[in-house]
Design an enzyme around this catalytic site. Structure first.
Site, PDB file in Angstrom:
ATOM      1  N   ASN A   8      43.841  14.384  33.953  1.00  0.00           N
ATOM      2  CA  ASN A   8      43.018  14.277  35.150  1.00  0.00           C
ATOM      3  C   ASN A   8      43.413  15.267  36.240  1.00  0.00           C
ATOM      4  O   ASN A   8      42.582  15.640  37.059  1.00  0.00           O
ATOM      5  CB  ASN A   8      43.120  12.844  35.696  1.00  0.00           C
ATOM      6  CG  ASN A   8      42.566  12.716  37.092  1.00  0.00           C
ATOM      7  OD1 ASN A   8      41.356  12.721  37.302  1.00  0.00           O
ATOM      8  ND2 ASN A   8      43.460  12.630  38.082  1.00  0.00           N
ATOM      9  N   TYR A  65      36.661  27.578  39.945  1.00  0.00           N
ATOM     10  CA  TYR A  65      36.605  26.175  39.516  1.00  0.00           C
ATOM     11  C   TYR A  65      35.688  26.002  38.315  1.00  0.00           C
ATOM     12  O   TYR A  65      36.050  25.352  37.328  1.00  0.00           O
ATOM     13  CB  TYR A  65      36.125  25.314  40.687  1.00  0.00           C
ATOM     14  CG  TYR A  65      36.095  23.833  40.397  1.00  0.00           C
ATOM     15  CD1 TYR A  65      37.264  23.103  40.292  1.00  0.00           C
ATOM     16  CD2 TYR A  65      34.875  23.168  40.244  1.00  0.00           C
ATOM     17  CE1 TYR A  65      37.236  21.739  40.038  1.00  0.00           C
ATOM     18  CE2 TYR A  65      34.836  21.808  39.990  1.00  0.00           C
ATOM     19  CZ  TYR A  65      36.016  21.101  39.887  1.00  0.00           C
ATOM     20  OH  TYR A  65      35.986  19.761  39.626  1.00  0.00           O
ATOM     21  N   ALA A  74      34.835  28.212  36.133  1.00  0.00           N
ATOM     22  CA  ALA A  74      35.431  28.859  34.963  1.00  0.00           C
ATOM     23  C   ALA A  74      36.418  27.929  34.270  1.00  0.00           C
ATOM     24  O   ALA A  74      36.461  27.839  33.023  1.00  0.00           O
ATOM     25  CB  ALA A  74      36.117  30.162  35.370  1.00  0.00           C
TER      26      ALA A  74
END
Length: 257
Positions: free
Chosen positions: A89, A154, A156
């Site tokens: 996460n 981000y 990518a």
């Protein structure tokens, strides 16, 4: 008790979606290994679980550092003998069109978001292979499927995580390890709230603009993603392999008139 008896490691679970998932998973019977770089926030998550009658402990580790990650996994295995579910996460955001992003900022987003999935997976998977069992949840984003202004670094990383999820599934299916990805839309986490306050003269107007992007007409909550993660962590999703799970309020597949 949908996760009764499971040992679950959640990276970046000191706040936001990670914390909501940790609290929910514990309520469903799991033992939670809380990880975060922020020792104060990580300890608070573990304590909330314990105060509610659940089982949890905190390990501070930097998901970009191999030695730190290996030590975390080794400690969890020594304590519990296994890790049933790994929830990758941890992640950070990056803002700017490609030509606006400085190389150091680009590298940091790549390092945390992609390396932060690679390293925990690298050190947990051999233990899952030995047991011929496991579930891995990778945090991608609906931005992996759409274009969004000023999110080059981000997007990518989140596209890479989705591709990596599918590749991992092919490699580890024969070991009965499932690998799936979560693709949230805009979720109103503390991080997003701080970003809006610091980046816009009128944060309230910015929030209303974000809401219009989603067919739901509202932003998601960390609990919305935690419930989807619960499904992937549980045996109820045993026939899901290499799949993206959208929790995006209708961003990807819908369009307001």
């Amino acid at each position: 008790m949908r996760l009764e008896g499971k040992i679950i490691l959640i990276t970046g679970s000191g706040s936001g979606i990670g914390k909501s998932s940790a609290l929910l998973f514990a309520k469903e019977g799991a033992t939670i290994v809380v990880n975060d770089l922020d020792a104060i926030k990580g300890t608070e998550t573990a304590k909330e679980i314990q105060d509610a009658g659940g089982t949890s402990f905190f390990i501070q580790a930097d998901v970009t550092d191999p030695d730190s990650v290996k030590a975390m996994v080794d400690r969890a295995i020594a304590e519990f003998g296994r890790i049933d579910v790994l929830f990758n996460n941890a992640g950070i955001s990056g803002v700017g069109a490609l030509h606006e992003v400085e190389p150091d900022a680009w590298d940091r987003v790549m390092n945390v978001n992609i390396r932060g999935v690679f390293l925990p997976s690298k050190y947990v998977i051999p233990h899952m292979m030995d047991r011929m069992s496991g579930s891995i949840i990778n945090m991608s984003s609906c931005i992996a499927e759409i274009g969004l202004a000023k999110r080059a670094s981000y997007s990518a990383t989140k596209g890479a995580i989705l591709a990596l999820t599918k590749s991992m599934q092919v490699d580890y299916a024969s070991f009965n390890i499932r690998v799936n990805a979560l693709l949230p839309g805009t979720i109103f986490t503390p991080f997003v709230e701080d970003y809006l306050k610091n980046s816009y003269d009128d944060p309230a107007a910015a929030i209303e603009s974000l809401k219009k992007r989603q067919l739901s007409g509202d932003l998601g909550k960390p609990e919305d993603v935690a419930l989807a993660a619960l499904f992937l962590a549980s045996d109820e999703s045993k026939f899901m392999m290499g799949s993206p799970l959208y929790i995006d309020g209708g961003v990807v597949f819908g369009k307001n008139a």
